[in-house]
Structure formats: structure tokens, C-alpha cells
Design an enzyme around this catalytic site. Structure first.
Site, PDB file in Angstrom:
ATOM      1  CB  CYS A 132      -0.916  -0.035   1.221  1.00  0.00           C
ATOM      2  SG  CYS A 132      -1.793   1.501   1.545  1.00  0.00           S
ATOM      3  CB  CYS A 142       0.331   1.848   4.099  1.00  0.00           C
ATOM      4  SG  CYS A 142      -1.397   1.358   3.976  1.00  0.00           S
TER       5      CYS A 142
END
Length: 130
Positions: A52, A55
Site C-alpha cells: 500500500c 501506507c
């Protein structure tokens, strides 16, 4: 992919971890999650994935947040959960978007924070619920 066209991977996450004192952030799994679920007090838990991009890019902000509160309110627990390694926890807490940050008080979710937030936004959200 990062600005250089490279994929983010576990070594990228580890490089970020090295830049911050990661002792402030506990890696939770399905084996030790009861540490925050039964904790009497506040716990701030970040759900993430190595693949991600938001993230990975925003993790230094979360690490800085944990470092800040370790100094001013050390009683608050900070943790992270890799959704790929802990799919049962991801389902248990209804985490569908990444990154997701859940704030617990005495084991109950009191706030869900979806997506990327700035350091000041996160501080304001935490300070408002204490």
C-alpha cells in the site's frame, strides 16, 4: 510505486522503521492483539500493508506521532497490524481501506480514521477524544 518508479516492499518499510525509534510502535498479530484489546487506557492501532503506497508514504507521520506521545503521554499504546499477515484481525475490526487507524479506549473502538492524515490532524483527533 515511489517517485523513482520503484515498488515499495518490506525492505522499504524496514528502512523507514530504522529512521524512527520503533520501540514506540508494537507489531501486533493475531497472537498478541489481546495486549491492546484488553488494555485499560488508550491504544492507537494502524492497519497497513507493505504493498500500500499511501501506507508506506504516511508511516513516518505515524511513527512521529508515536514518538511525540511517548514523550507527552507515555500511557498511550501505539501499534501496527499488517493486514496480509493478520486477516482475521482485519475482518474482526471491519478494516476495508488502507491505511486505517483505530483508536481504542479500554478495549472499545472509539474512533476510526480512514486514509492518510497529517501529523497535526492526527494529534488533534487524539487530543479531542482524551
Amino acid at each position: 510505486m515511489n517517485n523513482n518508479g520503484l515498488m515499495y516492499n518490506q525492505s522499504t518499510i524496514q528502512q523507514i522503521d530504522i529512521r524512527f525509534d520503533m520501540s514506540k510502535i508494537i507489531e501486533y498479530t493475531e497472537n498478541n492483539y489481546s495486549d491492546f484489546e484488553w488494555f485499560e487506557g488508550f491504544a492507537v492501532i494502524r492497519f497497513y500493508a507493505d504493498w500500500c503506497q499511501p501506507c508506506v508514504q504516511n508511516f513516518p507521520v505515524f511513527a512521529e506521532l508515536a514518538t511525540h506521545y511517548a514523550e507527552v503521554k507515555p500511557e498511550i499504546k501505539f501499534g501496527k497490524i499488517n493486514v496480509d499477515q493478520s486477516p482475521i484481525l482485519t475482518l474482526r475490526y471491519n478494516v476495508y481501506g488502507l491505511p486505517s487507524t483505530l483508536i481504542f479506549r479500554n478495549g472499545e473502538i472509539i474512533k476510526r480514521i480512514a486514509g492518510v492524515k497529517s501529523l497535526n490532524e492526527l494529534k488533534n483527533l487524539i487530543d479531542a477524544i482524551q
